[in-house]
Design an enzyme around this catalytic site. Structure first.
Site, PDB file in Angstrom:
ATOM      1  N   ASP A 158       0.891  -0.982  -0.254  1.00 15.91           N
ATOM      2  CA  ASP A 158      -0.127  -0.587  -0.010  1.00 15.91           C
ATOM      3  C   ASP A 158       0.704   1.053  -0.224  1.00 15.91           C
ATOM      4  O   ASP A 158       0.192   2.337   1.244  1.00 15.91           O
ATOM      5  CB  ASP A 158      -0.870  -0.328   0.967  1.00 15.91           C
ATOM      6  CG  ASP A 158      -2.171  -1.036   1.736  1.00 15.91           C
ATOM      7  OD1 ASP A 158      -1.647  -1.752   0.269  1.00 15.91           O
ATOM      8  OD2 ASP A 158      -2.492  -1.734   2.139  1.00 15.91           O
ATOM      9  N   CYS A 169      -2.133  -2.944   7.490  1.00 15.31           N
ATOM     10  CA  CYS A 169      -1.937  -3.589   6.018  1.00 15.31           C
ATOM     11  C   CYS A 169      -1.073  -4.480   6.741  1.00 15.31           C
ATOM     12  O   CYS A 169      -0.990  -5.524   6.299  1.00 15.31           O
ATOM     13  CB  CYS A 169      -2.211  -2.606   5.083  1.00 15.31           C
ATOM     14  SG  CYS A 169      -3.946  -1.672   4.910  1.00 15.31           S
ATOM     15  N   LYS A 187      -6.595  -4.856  -3.467  1.00 11.16           N
ATOM     16  CA  LYS A 187      -7.062  -5.365  -2.089  1.00 11.16           C
ATOM     17  C   LYS A 187      -8.392  -4.732  -1.222  1.00 11.16           C
ATOM     18  O   LYS A 187      -8.434  -2.831  -0.995  1.00 11.16           O
ATOM     19  CB  LYS A 187      -5.861  -5.830  -0.921  1.00 11.16           C
ATOM     20  CG  LYS A 187      -5.249  -5.382  -0.485  1.00 11.16           C
ATOM     21  CD  LYS A 187      -4.115  -5.050   0.757  1.00 11.16           C
ATOM     22  CE  LYS A 187      -3.210  -4.179   1.306  1.00 11.16           C
ATOM     23  NZ  LYS A 187      -4.296  -3.603   2.141  1.00 11.16           N
TER      24      LYS A 187
END
Ligand code: TIU
Length: 224
Positions: free
Chosen positions: A24, A162, A129
């Site tokens: 990310d 995450c 995701k």
């Protein structure tokens, strides 16, 4: 096998079955005006890891080892964004709202894409995701199966959200996990430190941690 001086003890991995997962590193988390800032965070902290993360990606590319990038994103119609996630907290802008870099965390919008300095190259997998973990509702399991991956090296943001969620998912799926300490960051420095400690506690209950220099040194020493 390569041997990295890591905590709580050496992390060894075979060249043939290692892969890097960069979590990310999106404009929405790292640049002003995105999701991270709308949640009330100071996003400036996260920029500091970009050079080390770029060096880590560069090392994997030079070695010909797989690099997988993830993005936390949602479909434009928000069909993969549970109301419980969208309604959480009291952000200035919610997921799907129009921000300064397009709609917040929506696939295809400028803010949802990976920052230029770490942009994927041809042949690298990019996994979108909808959750915090990269295994939930994504093709990641199949990608790693096809690659024959057994050992994962992790980088990205944020450490306790995450990155940690994905490492725990990977741990339960039988992967050996190494988190690169200076290629991950949190909006909360204390949370980063706590996460590093809880990952490697109890004899690497979730995985190992090491600075990038330790991985570089291991690669320089070579396969033995
Ligand atoms: N808010 C926060 O720390 N993180 C996220 O929402 N997503 C990721 O960590 N990528």
């Amino acid at each position: 096998m390569y041997t990295v001086a890591a905590e709580p003890f050496d992390f060894t991995f075979p060249a043939e079955t290692v892969a890097l997962i960069v979590i990310d590193m999106q404009r929405d988390f790292i640049e002003p005006g995105g999701f991270g800032e709308t949640l009330g965070n100071d996003v400036a902290l996260l920029e500091a890891i970009v050079p080390t993360t770029a060096a880590l990606i560069g090392l994997f590319r030079r070695m010909g080892w797989p690099v997988i990038h993830t993005r936390e994103t949602h479909a434009p119609d928000l069909s993969d964004c549970p109301p419980a996630k969208r309604e959480r907290g009291n952000p200035a802008l919610r997921i799907g709202d129009e921000g300064s870099m397009g709609r917040i965390l929506i696939r295809g919008e400028p803010g949802a894409d990976i920052i230029e300095a770490l942009y994927p190259v041809e042949g690298e997998h990019v996994v979108d995701k909808p959750g915090k973990g990269a295994f939930y509702a994504t093709p990641l399991t199949g990608i790693l199966k096809d690659l024959g991956t057994t050992h994962l090296v992790f980088a990205g943001v944020t450490t306790e959200v995450c990155v940690q969620t994905t490492m725990r998912e990977a741990n339960d799926r039988g992967f050996h996990n190494l988190l690169i300490e200076d290629a991950t960051e949190s909006y909360f420095p204390a949370f980063k430190q706590a996460t590093l400690q809880m990952i490697r506690a109890q004899g690497a209950i979730v995985g190992w941690t090491a600075p990038f220099s330790a991985l570089e040194a291991a690669v320089s020493r070579g396969d033995a």
